[in-house]
Design an enzyme around this catalytic site. Structure first.
Site, PDB file in Angstrom:
ATOM      1  N   ASP A 101     -37.461   3.960  -2.037  1.00  0.00           N
ATOM      2  CA  ASP A 101     -36.853   4.992  -2.867  1.00  0.00           C
ATOM      3  C   ASP A 101     -35.559   5.523  -2.260  1.00  0.00           C
ATOM      4  O   ASP A 101     -35.597   6.224  -1.246  1.00  0.00           O
ATOM      5  CB  ASP A 101     -37.870   6.130  -3.029  1.00  0.00           C
ATOM      6  N   ASP A 287     -30.498   5.918  -7.680  1.00  0.00           N
ATOM      7  CA  ASP A 287     -31.884   6.234  -7.308  1.00  0.00           C
ATOM      8  C   ASP A 287     -32.844   5.138  -7.758  1.00  0.00           C
ATOM      9  O   ASP A 287     -33.210   5.047  -8.923  1.00  0.00           O
ATOM     10  CB  ASP A 287     -32.270   7.574  -7.940  1.00  0.00           C
TER      11      ASP A 287
END
Length: 407
Positions: A101, A287
Site C-alpha cells: 500500500d 495510492d
C-alpha cells in the site's frame, strides 16, 4: 569462456538487484458484502463517527489514532483493495498475505494473542516460535477509513520475495473490532509511503531495505492487470527498478510535492476534453491501496453526472452497462501529459446473481490539506498506467501499461 563468465555475472547481479513480487487480484470486501446482501448494513455500522462511539471504550484512554479528525487523515480504503502479495516474518518463516500500500507506511499482521473474530480467520504471527523475534513493548493504533486496529510493536526478520530486512519494526495486531477485517482476504498491510506517514515509530519496510542496502536502486514499481483468474501476472511489484517489458513508450516523471503520501501535482481533470476540474492545478496522491479514483465531493458529483452515473441509497453510482461505448472519456493531465480513461477503464463490472452491474470507478472523498483538497489516483488509474516510485529522486513515473489483447 570469458564472455560467458561476464554474461553470467551480469545476469546474477541483475537478478539479485530486481525482486519480483507476484500480486493476486481478489474479490473486494465491498463485492463480498454486496453478494451476501450485507453492504448497506455494514456501511451504516462502520461510519467513522458511529464506529468511534461504539468501540472507543475498548481502547486505552488517549489512544492517538482515536483523536477527533484522525479518521479523515487516513485514506486507505481496504473495502476496495484488490491486489495482495506474500511476505514472511520470523525464523523459521511465517507466511502472510498483505496489501502493498503506497497510501500508508506501516507494516502490521495479526498476532497470535489477538482476541478479535477477524484474527481467528487469518494467519497470526507466533512470536514464541521465532528465534529472531525482539519484543518492543510499545502500543500502537491505526485508524483506517472503515476500521480500527490496536496492537503492540515488535522487531523480526522480514522477507519480501528474495529480499531480507533484518530487525524490521512491525505491528502485531491484537484487537480488530467490527466486521471489516473479518471479510478481508488479506492478513495485513505493508505500507510503502514515506516515514512521516507512519503511525508506528521506526523505519518503514522500504526505508529499512535502503538502509541495509538490500535493493540496488531506491525504486519500486507496480504493474496491475485488468483481469483476475489464471492470468500471469495478475499484478507485480518490482523492488529495485522497473521492467521495460510491462510498459510502452517513455516514462513521464513528476516530482513529489509533499513527502508523506506519494503526492504529486495534477494539472487538471477533463471530461471529453470540455468540463475541467481543478483548472489551476491541484494535488493528487498515487495510492495502490485504494481501488477507485477519488476526489473532492463537489467535483466528483459533477463528474458522475457528466458520465451518466446515478446514485444509489448507499453512496455508490450505477451506470447503464448498455451505454458504455457512448460514455465520455475522462482525461487526467499530469506534467503536461494527458492520461485518458475510456468507460471500459473507469467502469467496474460485477455480477450480482445472474445480472451484470456497472459501477462508476469514481468516488467522493474530502481530504483537506494545506495544499488544498487531494485527489486519489487508485487502481482504476494504475491498472492502465505502469507506476514507478523513486525514493532516490523523490518522484513518481507513469508509462502506458502493456496488457494482452484479450484483456
Amino acid at each position: 569462456m570469458l564472455r560467458f563468465v561476464l554474461v553470467l555475472l551480469i545476469w546474477t547481479w541483475t537478478s539479485s538487484a530486481l525482486v519480483r513480487i507476484p500480486l493476486r487480484r481478489m474479490p473486494t470486501i465491498r463485492t463480498q458484502l454486496r453478494t451476501q446482501g450485507q453492504l448497506s448494513e455494514f456501511l451504516k455500522d462502520h461510519r467513522p463517527d458511529m464506529f468511534n462511539r461504539r468501540y472507543a471504550q475498548c481502547y486505552p484512554p488517549g489512544t492517538p489514532s482515536l483523536r477527533l479528525g484522525r479518521s479523515s487523515e487516513k485514506i486507505y480504503n481496504f473495502m476496495d483493495a484488490q491486489f495482495y502479495g506474500d511476505i514472511s516474518l520470523g525464523t523459521p518463516e511465517q507466511n502472510f498475505s498483505v496489501v502493498f500500500d503506497t497510501g500508508s507506511s506501516d507494516l502490521w499482521v495479526p498476532s497470535s494473542y489477538c482476541v478479535s473474530q477477524a484474527c481467528a480467520l487469518h494467519r497470526r504471527f507466533k512470536a514464541f516460535e521465532s528465534s529472531t523475534f525482539h519484543h518492543d513493548g510499545r502500543m500502537f493504533g491505526i485508524h483506517y477509513g472503515s476500521g480500527h486496529l490496536l496492537g503492540v510493536m515488535a522487531r523480526d526478520t522480514l522477507k519480501v520475495g528474495a529480499l531480507t530486512a533484518l530487525n524490521q519494526e512491525f505491528g502485531e495486531s491484537v484487537y480488530e473490532p467490527g466486521a471489516a477485517f473479518v471479510m478481508a482476504k488479506f492478513d495485513g498491510v505493508l505500507g510503502l509511503g514515506y516515514p512521516s506517514l507512519a503511525e508506528i515509530l521506526g523505519n518503514p519496510v522500504f526505508d529499512n531495505m535502503l538502509a541495509q542496502k538490500t535493493v540496488e536502486e531506491p525504486v519500486f514499481s507496480f504493474y496491475l492487470s485488468r483481469k483476475g483468474g489464471d492470468r500471469d501476472p495478475q499484478g507485480e511489484l518490482l523492488l529495485g527498478g522497473t521492467d521495460e517489458t510491462l510498459y510502452t513508450g517513455s516514462i513521464n516523471w513528476l516530482p513529489v510535492t509533499a513527502k508523506g503520501y506519494w503526492q504529486i501535482k495534477m494539472d487538471s481533470v477533463a471530461v471529453q476534453g470540455m468540463s475541467s476540474f481543478c483548472p489551476q492545478g491541484c494535488q493528487a496522491i498515487v495510492d495502490t491501496g485504494t481501488s477507485l479514483i477519488a476526489g473532492p465531493t463537489n467535483d466528483v458529483l459533477s463528474l458522475q453526472q457528466l458520465i451518466g452515473a446515478s446514485p444509489t441509497n448507499i453512496g455508490e453510482f450505477l451506470i447503464d452497462c448498455a451505454r458504455l461505448s457512448s460514455l465520455p472519456h475522462v482525461t487526467f493531465v499530469l506534467g503536461g501529459k494527458e492520461y485518458t480513461l475510456t468507460a471500459e477503464h473507469y467502469v467496474r463490472k460485477e455480477m450480482f446473481g445472474d445480472r451484470e452491474l456497472c459501477f462508476s470507478g469514481f468516488q467522493a472523498v474530502d481530504i483537506v490539506t494545506s495544499d488544498g483538497p487531494l485527489w486519489i489516483l487508485g487502481d482504476v488509474f494504475l491498472t492502465e498506467f505502469y507506476s514507478i516510485f523513486d525514493r532516490g529522486q523523490d518522484r513518481v513515473g507513469f508509462a502506458l501499461a502493456k496488457h494482452p489483447a484479450a484483456e
